[in-house]
Design an enzyme around this catalytic site. Sequence first.
Site, PDB file in Angstrom:
ATOM      1  N   ASP A 207       1.621  -4.730   1.917  1.00  0.00           N
ATOM      2  CA  ASP A 207       1.351  -3.381   1.580  1.00  0.00           C
ATOM      3  C   ASP A 207       1.772  -2.993   0.218  1.00  0.00           C
ATOM      4  OD1 ASP A 207       0.365  -0.647   2.416  1.00  0.00           O
ATOM      5  OD2 ASP A 207       2.584  -0.242   2.346  1.00  0.00           O
ATOM      6  N   LEU A 288       0.762   6.542   2.368  1.00  0.00           N
ATOM      7  CA  LEU A 288      -0.249   6.940   1.435  1.00  0.00           C
ATOM      8  C   LEU A 288      -0.460   6.184  -0.046  1.00  0.00           C
ATOM      9  CD1 LEU A 288       1.285  10.663   1.460  1.00  0.00           C
ATOM     10  CD2 LEU A 288      -1.136   9.779   2.334  1.00  0.00           C
ATOM     11  N   ARG A 289       0.221   4.881   0.260  1.00  0.00           N
ATOM     12  CA  ARG A 289       0.209   3.984  -0.920  1.00  0.00           C
ATOM     13  C   ARG A 289      -1.404   3.889  -1.077  1.00  0.00           C
ATOM     14  NH1 ARG A 289       4.084   0.600   0.487  1.00  0.00           N
ATOM     15  NH2 ARG A 289       5.892   1.452  -0.892  1.00  0.00           N
ATOM     16  N   GLY A 290      -2.182   3.470  -0.077  1.00  0.00           N
ATOM     17  CA  GLY A 290      -3.690   3.209  -0.345  1.00  0.00           C
ATOM     18  C   GLY A 290      -4.240   4.264  -1.075  1.00  0.00           C
TER      19      GLY A 290
END
Length: 350
Positions: A207, A288-290
């Site tokens: 991720d 919230l990285r996506g």
Amino acid sequence: MVTAKKLNSERPVFPFTAIIGQEEMKLALILNVIDPRIGGVMIMGDRGTGKSTTIRAVADLLPAIEVAKDDPFNSSITDFELMSESVKKAVENQQEVLTEYKKVPMVDLPLGATEDRVCGTIDIEKALTEGVKAFEPGLLAKANRGILYVDEVNLLDDHLVDILLDSAASGWNTVEREGISIKHPARFVLVGSGNPEEGELRPQLLDRFGMHAEIRTVRDPETRVRVVEERSNFDQNPDECLAANAAQLEQLKKKIGDAQQLLPNVVLDYEYRVKISQVCGGLNVDGLRGDIVINRAAKAYAAYNGRTKVELEDIEKVIVLCLRHRLRKDPLETIDSGDKVRTTFEEVFK
């Protein structure tokens, strides 16, 4: 009298524009070069599909960077985030700092590397006896403002992968030994590659990579012949092959340079940002990285195409690369091919 022919000490690099196919991998690398804050790319694919060749070729596309002379960290003299402590002090005191131009560093991290080799070491004895911070820089220092490539990253010790990802995300590396602490800039594009047959990275580590590119062996016989011919031509006469690709390489270099300049002016409409987050929510993506990576990648792709406003096609082009590896919750699951992401994208945007 025989005149010695001057030898070119630099090993020729296979030209990026001569690489046939593997568009997904090439696009992911170019976008990370335009905006290193995307967070690197993980490239998984079959053996012998040109992963290493492509990664080395992209470093050759980048314009030379101005660095402080004889500085082991490739320090900038204009950006405080990219300066070592000594250069920063000199700049703040308005001392003259000599500079030189050098190629963007491309650092290979060997599979058996130790933590000291990666992060650097502090000479405790020298620090205690002479009262100076004697620091031996590691690979992270060498990779600052460049590309750090880890082949077979899925076989690397998880602890080392954590260190690499932390440095790539923060842009800094801190080494602490016996109460002595040294910090230096380490902002680089992290590129990992591997073969899924040898195991995947843990979902938590996967991720942390901005993008995930999948590459497959080319099955079309005519395309395979073209790939073999390009490689044979390069091996037989590298200079001739580079000369044949020179115009295309210069064109691509200019396009990347222009995109880097244009990037700060690119805007992404609020409506699109909401829909991007809607896709991430619909796919049950953790954190919230996506969302952040899709926003950055879409802007980079728009800049790459010479636009200052993100359009629907920009998001569509990058969303699978940014999300497919974030859907896996169980380490035993396989990574989605992208169908789930595409389906949800169609539902939300169209």
